[in-house]
Design an enzyme around this catalytic site. Structure first.
Site, mmCIF file in Angstrom:
data_model
loop_
_atom_site.group_PDB
_atom_site.id
_atom_site.type_symbol
_atom_site.label_atom_id
_atom_site.label_comp_id
_atom_site.label_asym_id
_atom_site.label_seq_id
_atom_site.Cartn_x
_atom_site.Cartn_y
_atom_site.Cartn_z
ATOM 1 N N TYR A 134 5.968 -20.995 11.431
ATOM 2 C CA TYR A 134 5.566 -19.580 11.555
ATOM 3 C C TYR A 134 4.044 -19.477 11.370
ATOM 4 O O TYR A 134 3.356 -18.805 12.138
ATOM 5 C CB TYR A 134 6.318 -18.764 10.498
ATOM 6 N N ALA A 176 -1.006 -14.529 6.021
ATOM 7 C CA ALA A 176 -1.479 -15.447 4.977
ATOM 8 C C ALA A 176 -0.808 -16.812 5.107
ATOM 9 O O ALA A 176 -1.289 -17.790 4.530
ATOM 10 C CB ALA A 176 -1.173 -14.857 3.608
ATOM 11 N N ALA A 198 10.755 -11.249 -0.240
ATOM 12 C CA ALA A 198 11.043 -11.281 -1.686
ATOM 13 C C ALA A 198 11.047 -9.899 -2.362
ATOM 14 O O ALA A 198 11.997 -9.595 -3.104
ATOM 15 C CB ALA A 198 10.065 -12.220 -2.378
HETATM 16 P P1 NAD Z 1 9.289 -6.712 11.578
HETATM 17 O O1 NAD Z 1 10.194 -7.861 11.867
HETATM 18 O O2 NAD Z 1 9.863 -5.532 10.908
HETATM 19 O O3 NAD Z 1 8.564 -6.245 12.917
HETATM 20 C C1 NAD Z 1 8.392 -7.063 14.023
HETATM 21 C C2 NAD Z 1 9.041 -6.371 15.206
HETATM 22 O O4 NAD Z 1 8.836 -7.174 16.379
HETATM 23 C C3 NAD Z 1 10.566 -6.199 15.046
HETATM 24 O O5 NAD Z 1 10.938 -4.840 15.102
HETATM 25 C C4 NAD Z 1 11.139 -6.972 16.205
HETATM 26 O O6 NAD Z 1 12.307 -6.396 16.770
HETATM 27 C C5 NAD Z 1 9.982 -6.978 17.184
HETATM 28 N N1 NAD Z 1 10.136 -8.043 18.162
HETATM 29 C C6 NAD Z 1 10.467 -9.336 17.916
HETATM 30 N N2 NAD Z 1 10.584 -9.986 19.075
HETATM 31 C C7 NAD Z 1 10.324 -9.095 20.058
HETATM 32 C C8 NAD Z 1 10.300 -9.176 21.469
HETATM 33 N N3 NAD Z 1 10.573 -10.327 22.092
HETATM 34 N N4 NAD Z 1 9.995 -8.070 22.184
HETATM 35 C C9 NAD Z 1 9.731 -6.891 21.555
HETATM 36 N N5 NAD Z 1 9.739 -6.749 20.214
HETATM 37 C C10 NAD Z 1 10.040 -7.833 19.486
HETATM 38 O O7 NAD Z 1 8.079 -7.314 10.735
HETATM 39 P P2 NAD Z 1 6.862 -6.580 10.008
HETATM 40 O O8 NAD Z 1 6.980 -6.909 8.574
HETATM 41 O O9 NAD Z 1 6.762 -5.176 10.447
HETATM 42 O O10 NAD Z 1 5.647 -7.421 10.597
HETATM 43 C C11 NAD Z 1 4.828 -6.956 11.659
HETATM 44 C C12 NAD Z 1 3.826 -8.046 12.010
HETATM 45 O O11 NAD Z 1 3.050 -8.390 10.850
HETATM 46 C C13 NAD Z 1 4.463 -9.339 12.489
HETATM 47 O O12 NAD Z 1 3.651 -9.899 13.500
HETATM 48 C C14 NAD Z 1 4.429 -10.227 11.262
HETATM 49 O O13 NAD Z 1 4.434 -11.591 11.594
HETATM 50 C C15 NAD Z 1 3.132 -9.790 10.622
HETATM 51 N N6 NAD Z 1 3.087 -10.054 9.169
HETATM 52 C C16 NAD Z 1 3.910 -9.353 8.336
HETATM 53 C C17 NAD Z 1 3.868 -9.612 6.971
HETATM 54 C C18 NAD Z 1 4.748 -8.870 5.991
HETATM 55 O O14 NAD Z 1 4.634 -9.130 4.794
HETATM 56 N N7 NAD Z 1 5.601 -7.948 6.409
HETATM 57 C C19 NAD Z 1 3.009 -10.594 6.469
HETATM 58 C C20 NAD Z 1 2.195 -11.289 7.360
HETATM 59 C C21 NAD Z 1 2.239 -10.997 8.710
#
Ligand code: NAD
Length: 329
Positions: free
Chosen positions: A155, A125, A199
């Site tokens: 981001y 979002a 949050a």
């Molecule tokens: P998270 O940080 O728990 O998961 C992302 C994972 O990517 C982490 O475990 C991290 O170690 C891994 N990672 C980062 N760099 C890496 C690399 N170079 N090689 C291998 N692994 C790598 O976050 P999440 O909340 O599980 O989010 C998952 C996806 O959803 C992300 O792309 C995030 O941007 C997107 N997203 C999440 C939310 C949310 O509210 N959680 C909202 C919008 C988008």
């Protein structure tokens, strides 16, 4: 492990993360053989992949190892990300853009080389323009409002670039791309401490740590609004999108918008404690944000099944338990 001819193989990039860990678990329950890849294993034990590769997806050689030609589909969730304290301070912008873009570039290129067609990409979002999110009571986040683009963070800009990258690969290389824009996903087994927490987890932790009669700090004036979606609901949305013939980008979120102070009051109510909110300055992001689920209802017939308070109760209980375990160490 031998896989039967009928068993589908999936690769989950970011399997050591919050949503990735839950997704692997769900794919396993659905009968998939799953390979997970991440720089780290899930620290809360949500590790159910048949094969887990610890590797850095910025490295094309690692990507070549994990994107094998027998995969049925790829879920690309790996990203350098965190909550407002990580994303909105400005100090991590170069790393966020460089690292996440490299991962997406590498994964797509390797998929083309290996002839893998189907891929899910987790956008955010945060791609929506700031000018539509200035009024906390009336934000606009319908899918087509993404342009003219004006995200309020790098981001968000990287996510928008990568959405376009995935769509370009669909157009030019025939990939079957599915893109979801997640709106604040929260729940048990998510980051809750350390600076990258978002949050909902941060508020739960503060309330759990506070004494009865105590005070918690909330960033901003508390009138900024958001909606939050429990991770289990998000996984159902991802599955529905993958099973459909719709590519998106589509919002996966909740339309139950709430101010941050009201959210904190909800958590305080769940805790049963008497706690006062103290609003302090801090990074907050846009003034208002809410998911618009018109498109996902129309295309996939999906909407969250439970009210916010149900997911927050489960998450508060989990974070309170983590805190207790930490204090016992
Ligand atoms: P998270 O940080 O728990 O998961 C992302 C994972 O990517 C982490 O475990 C991290 O170690 C891994 N990672 C980062 N760099 C890496 C690399 N170079 N090689 C291998 N692994 C790598 O976050 P999440 O909340 O599980 O989010 C998952 C996806 O959803 C992300 O792309 C995030 O941007 C997107 N997203 C999440 C939310 C949310 O509210 N959680 C909202 C919008 C988008």
């Amino acid at each position: 492990m031998l896989t039967s001819m009928a068993q589908k193989k999936a690769l989950v990039c970011g399997a050591g993360g919050f949503i990735g860990g839950h997704l692997v678990k769900c794919l396993k329950q659905d009968g998939y053989w799953v390979r997970g890849v991440d720089v780290k294993q899930n620290e809360f034990g949500n590790n159910y992949a048949d094969e887990f590769v610890t590797g850095d997806l910025r490295n094309p050689q690692v990507v070549a190892e994990v994107v094998t030609d027998d995969l049925f589909e790829v879920y690309q969730l790996a990203a350098d990300m965190g909550g407002a304290g990580f994303v909105f301070t400005g100090t991590n912008d170069a790393a966020i853009m460089h690292n996440s873009a490299l991962i997406n570039l590498n994964v797509l290129e390797e998929m083309v080389k290996k002839g893998i067609k189907k891929v899910f990409y987790s956008s955010s979002a945060c791609i929506y323009p700031e000018y539509n999110q200035l009024d906390p009571d009336n934000p606009k986040c319908s899918e087509e409002s993404a342009y003219p683009a004006a995200p309020d963070s790098d981001y968000g800009w990287e996510k928008l670039f990568s959405e376009r990258l995935f769509l370009a690969y669909a157009r030019n290389h025939g990939l079957d791309v599915k893109i979801a824009r997640f709106h604040n996903i929260f729940g048990p087994q998510g980051t809750w401490i350390g600076g990258r927490e978002k949050a909902p987890a941060a508020v739960c932790r503060k309330v759990a740590a506070a004494k009865d009669g105590g005070v918690i700090d909330i960033w901003g004036d508390g009138k900024q609004t958001r909606s939050f979606l429990l991770v289990d609901e998000c996984i159902v949305g991802i599955k529905k999108l993958m099973e459909s013939d719709f590519s998106g980008p589509v919002n996966i979120g909740s339309e139950e918008m709430i101010s941050i102070n009201h959210f904190a009051e909800m958590v305080i109510g769940i805790s049963g404690k008497n706690i006062t909110i103290n609003n302090i300055s801090g990074p907050t992001g846009v003034r208002g944000r809410n998911s618009d689920n018109t498109l996902i209802k129309e295309k996939l017939g999906w909407a969250p099944s439970e009210p916010l308070v149900a997911g927050v109760s489960k998450t508060y209980a989990w974070i309170a338990e983590q805190l207790e375990n930490l204090q016992m160490v």
